[in-house]
Design an enzyme around this catalytic site. Structure first.
Site, PDB file in Angstrom:
ATOM      1  CB  CYS A  52      -0.930   0.029   1.207  1.00 18.90           C
ATOM      2  SG  CYS A  52      -2.138  -1.303   1.222  1.00 18.90           S
ATOM      3  N   GLY A  56       0.197  -3.378   4.523  1.00 18.18           N
ATOM      4  CA  GLY A  56       0.014  -4.778   4.873  1.00 18.18           C
ATOM      5  C   GLY A  56       1.340  -5.455   5.186  1.00 18.18           C
ATOM      6  CB  CYS A  67      -1.523   1.341   7.626  1.00 18.93           C
ATOM      7  SG  CYS A  67      -3.054   0.956   6.752  1.00 18.93           S
ATOM      8  CG  HIS A 106      -6.330   1.868  -0.523  1.00 18.01           C
ATOM      9  ND1 HIS A 106      -5.118   2.317  -1.008  1.00 18.01           N
ATOM     10  CD2 HIS A 106      -6.038   0.979   0.481  1.00 18.01           C
ATOM     11  CE1 HIS A 106      -4.144   1.731  -0.331  1.00 18.01           C
ATOM     12  NE2 HIS A 106      -4.673   0.913   0.570  1.00 18.01           N
TER      13      HIS A 106
END
Length: 396
Positions: free
Chosen positions: A94, A385, A383, A353
């Site tokens: 991400c 993963g 954030c 996203h």
């Protein structure tokens, strides 16, 4: 290499409208999405000779389908830039789009480049299914097929089970740990949609969003103008029977791309433009994988410390909203940040996203907001993963 680090400026930043899963952009290949924003970015600076671009960095979290073979280089070729312009693709899940910005800025800061493009792309709609190769030839049995759209797959059996929970379960863990109830999550989601809808209505995205060739998509496709507290409250939890994380207070699956033009002082003169902002400090940090959503906390603290700034100095913050619970957990641990300056034009719950593009989208959004304000300090953070956080400070 130079004897001192050079200042790095954001001259311009563009993005596509963000499409929803299976929506308006699902018929567009990811390499074409990347080429589109790259071409649009370059065309907006007519004084710049494209041959002067030293490198193109693109984030891409998947790269399992049409975005294989180094999508950054594919974008250069498909956009019609000179074949002498190189391109590299980076993956920090991400955070990939922001990682691309950081790597491009670092190359300029140390003198390896004067002009670079950084961005990101993702088509979650077009992410393929994959099948592992059998351990021996000609197996007689059925083979398992994996979706590459999102999340864990083909997990290494040596990974502890608590590390490989579903992303939504990770959000539930944070809601549990920090006492974030369903009502707070739904209220946060509602604000995301309302802020995004208002920003579009007020024309705040007019100078930032560029169209996708052959597609009629006037604005971000996942924004729900008509949603309400009552509508959000009716949605059932997705990851736990009695949980609080729903489709309404989570970011959706999306398609899109974003790109930024970064330069040093010499490059700035070559563009003939005033910069939007200056790249400041950055940081990446790690955390237990199941609590990935809290990854931005320490990254933000470190980036602000490097920049010599305090949370209260921030004029605007773009905090990626993977889940409302995740974003609220981060804000609860960063009490110096004024909630009023966070995602003022909507966040990922409304906007979307597209994994590899989001970091570039957020960075560009901060740069445009600082330019509109005329001065200030901004922060973009996500954030990631598997338990990471990334943050970038910009100044004007």
């Amino acid at each position: 290499m130079t004897d001192r680090l050079r200042d790095v400026y954001v001259v311009d930043a563009v993005r596509t409208p963000i499409g929803k899963y299976g929506g308006a952009l699902s018929g567009v290949r990811p390499d074409d999405l990347a080429a589109g924003v790259l071409g649009a970015l370059v065309s907006r600076t007519p004084d710049l000779d494209p041959a002067r671009i030293d490198d193109v960095f693109f984030g891409d979290a998947n790269a399992a389908g049409e975005d294989n073979r180094d999508v950054a280089r594919m974008a250069v070729l498909l956009a019609g830039l000179p074949v002498t312009v190189p391109g590299t693709t980076v993956n920090r899940l991400c955070g990939s789009g922001m990682e691309a910005v950081i790597q491009a800025a670092r190359a300029i800061a140390v003198g390896d480049a004067s002009i670079a493009v950084a961005g990101g792309v993702e088509s979650m709609s077009r992410a393929p299914w994959v099948v592992q190769k059998p351990e021996r030839g000609f197996p007689a049995g059925h083979q398992q097929m994996y979706s590459t759209t999102l999340g864990w797959r083909m997990v290494n059996p040596r990974m502890p089970e608590e590390w490989t929970v579903a992303l939504g379960e990770g959000a539930e863990l944070l809601a549990e740990r920090y006492g974030i109830d369903r009502e707070a999550q739904d209220a946060f989601a509602l604000a995301s949609h309302r802020n995004a809808a208002r920003a579009w209505a007020d024309g705040l995205y007019d100078g930032e969003v560029v169209p996708v060739d052959g597609v009629e998509l006037a604005r971000d496709e996942s924004i729900r103008d008509s949603t309400s507290p009552e509508a959000l409250a009716k949605l059932k939890p997705v990851f736990r029977k009695n949980g609080s994380v729903t489709a309404g207070n989570s970011s959706p699956l999306n398609d899109g791309a974003a790109a930024l033009l970064l330069v040093d002082e010499d490059g700035l003169r070559a563009t003939g433009r005033e910069p939007l902002a200056r790249i400041g400090a950055s940081a990446v940090t790690g955390i237990e994988p199941q609590y990935f959503g809290a990854g931005p906390v320490e990254a933000v603290r470190r980036a602000l410390k490097k920049a010599g700034r305090e949370p209260g100095d921030l004029h605007t913050v773009e905090l990626n909203e993977a889940f409302a619970a995740q974003a609220l957990a981060c804000l609860s641990r960063l009490p110096g940040i004024d909630p009023a300056v966070v995602n003022p034009r909507g966040g990922a719950i409304a906007i979307g996203h597209p994994l590899g593009a989001s970091g570039a989208r957020l960075t560009g959004a901060v740069a445009h907001q600082l330019a509109a304000a005329g001065s200030g300090t901004g922060l973009a953070t996500l954030c990631i993963g598997v338990g990471q956080g990334i943050a970038l400070v910009l100044e004007r």
